[in-house]
Design a protein around this motif. Structure first.
Motif, PDB file in Angstrom:
ATOM      1  N   GLU A 125      41.953  39.459  45.593  1.00  0.00           N
ATOM      2  CA  GLU A 125      40.512  39.501  45.025  1.00  0.00           C
ATOM      3  C   GLU A 125      40.581  39.120  44.200  1.00  0.00           C
ATOM      4  OE1 GLU A 125      38.474  42.882  44.549  1.00  0.00           O
ATOM      5  OE2 GLU A 125      36.825  41.737  45.037  1.00  0.00           O
TER       6      GLU A 125
ATOM      7  N   ASP B 170      39.934  37.040  41.024  1.00  0.00           N
ATOM      8  CA  ASP B 170      40.409  36.546  40.411  1.00  0.00           C
ATOM      9  C   ASP B 170      42.061  37.129  40.473  1.00  0.00           C
ATOM     10  OD1 ASP B 170      40.806  33.778  38.722  1.00  0.00           O
ATOM     11  OD2 ASP B 170      42.119  34.755  37.735  1.00  0.00           O
TER      12      ASP B 170
ATOM     13  N   PHE C  81      42.513  38.290  36.538  1.00  0.00           N
ATOM     14  CA  PHE C  81      41.515  39.281  36.634  1.00  0.00           C
ATOM     15  C   PHE C  81      41.874  40.674  36.578  1.00  0.00           C
ATOM     16  CE2 PHE C  81      36.989  41.072  35.482  1.00  0.00           C
ATOM     17  CZ  PHE C  81      36.897  40.803  33.979  1.00  0.00           C
TER      18      PHE C  81
ATOM     19  N   SER D  10      34.778  38.815  40.601  1.00  0.00           N
ATOM     20  CA  SER D  10      33.794  39.964  40.900  1.00  0.00           C
ATOM     21  C   SER D  10      32.616  40.096  39.954  1.00  0.00           C
ATOM     22  CB  SER D  10      34.487  41.426  41.315  1.00  0.00           C
ATOM     23  OG  SER D  10      35.391  41.831  40.683  1.00  0.00           O
TER      24      SER D  10
ATOM     25  N   TYR E 221      35.236  52.316  45.296  1.00  0.00           N
ATOM     26  CA  TYR E 221      35.783  51.590  43.891  1.00  0.00           C
ATOM     27  C   TYR E 221      35.133  50.180  44.019  1.00  0.00           C
ATOM     28  CZ  TYR E 221      39.706  49.753  42.074  1.00  0.00           C
ATOM     29  OH  TYR E 221      40.712  49.090  41.948  1.00  0.00           O
TER      30      TYR E 221
ATOM     31  N   SER F 167      32.577  48.991  43.151  1.00  0.00           N
ATOM     32  CA  SER F 167      31.098  48.871  42.545  1.00  0.00           C
ATOM     33  C   SER F 167      31.069  48.996  41.127  1.00  0.00           C
ATOM     34  CB  SER F 167      30.150  50.066  43.324  1.00  0.00           C
ATOM     35  OG  SER F 167      31.417  51.166  42.106  1.00  0.00           O
TER      36      SER F 167
HETATM   37  C1  LIG Z   1      41.331  45.524  40.743  1.00  0.00           C
HETATM   38  S1  LIG Z   1      39.905  45.238  40.214  1.00  0.00           S
HETATM   39  C2  LIG Z   1      40.234  43.107  40.871  1.00  0.00           C
HETATM   40  C3  LIG Z   1      39.731  42.493  40.382  1.00  0.00           C
HETATM   41  C4  LIG Z   1      39.613  41.285  41.222  1.00  0.00           C
HETATM   42  N1  LIG Z   1      40.331  40.493  40.961  1.00  0.00           N
HETATM   43  C5  LIG Z   1      38.693  40.166  40.235  1.00  0.00           C
HETATM   44  O1  LIG Z   1      38.524  39.364  39.825  1.00  0.00           O
HETATM   45  O2  LIG Z   1      37.405  40.187  40.369  1.00  0.00           O
HETATM   46  C6  LIG Z   1      38.714  46.101  40.982  1.00  0.00           C
HETATM   47  C7  LIG Z   1      37.279  46.165  40.579  1.00  0.00           C
HETATM   48  O3  LIG Z   1      36.589  45.087  41.057  1.00  0.00           O
HETATM   49  C8  LIG Z   1      35.141  45.376  41.043  1.00  0.00           C
HETATM   50  N2  LIG Z   1      35.066  44.702  42.097  1.00  0.00           N
HETATM   51  C9  LIG Z   1      35.576  43.326  43.412  1.00  0.00           C
HETATM   52  N3  LIG Z   1      35.164  43.258  44.152  1.00  0.00           N
HETATM   53  C10 LIG Z   1      33.774  43.824  44.318  1.00  0.00           C
HETATM   54  C11 LIG Z   1      32.845  43.564  45.036  1.00  0.00           C
HETATM   55  N4  LIG Z   1      33.057  42.966  45.548  1.00  0.00           N
HETATM   56  N5  LIG Z   1      32.015  44.250  44.299  1.00  0.00           N
HETATM   57  C12 LIG Z   1      31.568  45.050  43.693  1.00  0.00           C
HETATM   58  N6  LIG Z   1      32.440  45.661  42.712  1.00  0.00           N
HETATM   59  C13 LIG Z   1      33.731  44.799  43.135  1.00  0.00           C
HETATM   60  C14 LIG Z   1      35.146  47.271  41.352  1.00  0.00           C
HETATM   61  O4  LIG Z   1      34.347  46.934  39.913  1.00  0.00           O
HETATM   62  C15 LIG Z   1      36.780  47.369  41.509  1.00  0.00           C
HETATM   63  O5  LIG Z   1      36.337  48.108  40.614  1.00  0.00           O
END
Ligand SMILES: C[S@@+](CC[C@H](N)C(=O)[O-])C[C@H]1O[C@@H](n2cnc3c(N)ncnc32)[C@H](O)[C@@H]1O
Length: 233
Positions: free
Chosen positions: A98, A100, A103, A128, A219, A221
Motif C-alpha cells: 500500500e 510506497d 515509505f 498516503s 488506522y 488516517s
Molecule cells: C504503515 S503506514 C504505510 C504508509 C504507506 N506505505 C505509504 O506510502 O503511504 C500506514 C499509515 O499510512 C497512512 N495511510 C495510508 N493510507 C492512507 C489513506 N488512504 N488515508 C489516510 N491515511 C493513510 C495512515 O496514517 C496509516 O496509519
C-alpha cells in the motif's frame, strides 16, 4: 535461474492511483504476495484485485499488530521463506505494498531478508502523505520549508516538542492515538491549522478540520498541520 522479486507500490487506496508499471507487473506475476492483518483482510490485495489474474498463486503474510516486534519478525521470516521458495523455482513474485514500499512500508522487512540473495526491484507508488495533501487541498511544503513526518504512537512529550519545533507537519498512524494528538495540537494552539484525513481516495474518505473529526479514527488516517499563514503564496 532464480525469479525476480518486485516490491510494488500500489498507491493509497483508489486503484486508479496505481502506476502503469505496477498494474503491468501484477497482471503478469507468477506469484502474488501481500501482508494480511490478523483478522484476515488485505487492504493491499483489495486495491490491486482487478489486475490479479485468476489462478495466480498467492502468498498471504499474516502480520500480527502488536507492540512487541518478535511476532511480526517471525511472520516476515515465514513470508520471506515462502517467497524464496517461489524465487528458487524460477517464478517472479510481485509483493503488493500500500502506498510506497519504502515509505513506512512493510515490504522493507522482506527486502532486508531477501535482497542480498535475489534480484529485487522496488517500484515506487503514490504515498498516503501526498494523497492526503491532495484530497485536503493543502500544499505540503514550499520554498525552503521543512516537512516533519511523525508517527502518532510516539510518546506525548516527544510529539509535543517535535510539533512545536516543526514547520509543516504530517502525523501518520493516528488511529487510537487521536485523543492524545488532539490534546497536544490544542495545547500548542494549532487546532485551526490542522486537517484530519481518513481513508483518502476511497469512497468513504473523510476530509475535515481537526475540530470536526470524529471521536474515533481508523488506522488509515492522518493529520496535516500547516503553520505558515499562506506559505505557498
Ligand atoms: C504503515 S503506514 C504505510 C504508509 C504507506 N506505505 C505509504 O506510502 O503511504 C500506514 C499509515 O499510512 C497512512 N495511510 C495510508 N493510507 C492512507 C489513506 N488512504 N488515508 C489516510 N491515511 C493513510 C495512515 O496514517 C496509516 O496509519
Amino acid at each position: 535461474m532464480s525469479g525476480i522479486l518486485y516490491g510494488v507500490g500500489i498507491g493509497p487506496g483508489d486503484p486508479d492511483l496505481m502506476t502503469l508499471r505496477a498494474a503491468r507487473l501484477i497482471a503478469s506475476a507468477d506469484v502474488i504476495a501481500y501482508p494480511v492483518l490478523e483478522r484476515g483482510d488485505s487492504f493491499a490485495r483489495s486495491i490491486a484485485a482487478a489486475h490479479i489474474q485468476p489462478g495466480t498463486p498467492e502468498i498471504a503474510i499474516s502480520v500480527p499488530m502488536s507492540v512487541d516486534r518478535a511476532p511480526a519478525q517471525a511472520a516476515y521470516d515465514t513470508g520471506a521463506a515462502d517467497i524464496a521458495a517461489a524465487l528458487d523455482a524460477g517464478q517472479n513474485v510481485v509483493c503488493l505494498c500500500e502506498g510506497d514500499p519504502f515509505f513506512y512500508g512493510s515490504f522493507m522487512y522482506l527486502f532486508a531478508r531477501l535482497s542480498t540473495r535475489y534480484k529485487v526491484e522496488v517500484v515506487p507508488g503514490v504515498t498516503s502523505v501526498t494523497a492526503c495533501a491532495a484530497r485536503a487541498g493543502r500544499p505540503l511544503v514550499a520554498r525552503n520549508e521543512r516537512l516533519t513526518v511523525l508517527p502518532g504512537p510516539l510518546p506525548e512529550d516527544e510529539l509535543r516538542a517535535r510539533i512545536a519545533a516543526a514547520e509543516s507537519v504530517v502525523i501518520m498512524k493516528v488511529g487510537r492515538h487521536l485523543a492524545k494528538l488532539r490534546m497536544i495540537i490544542a495545547d500548542l494552539g494549532l487546532t485551526a491549522q490542522a486537517t484530519y484525513v481518513e481513508r483518502a481516495t476511497l469512497p468513504d474518505e473523510k476530509v475535515l478540520p481537526l475540530a470536526d473529526a470524529p471521536a474515533e479514527a481508523p488506522y488509515f488516517s492522518m493529520i496535516l498541520i500547516t503553520k505558515g499563514a499562506d506559505p505557498w503564496l
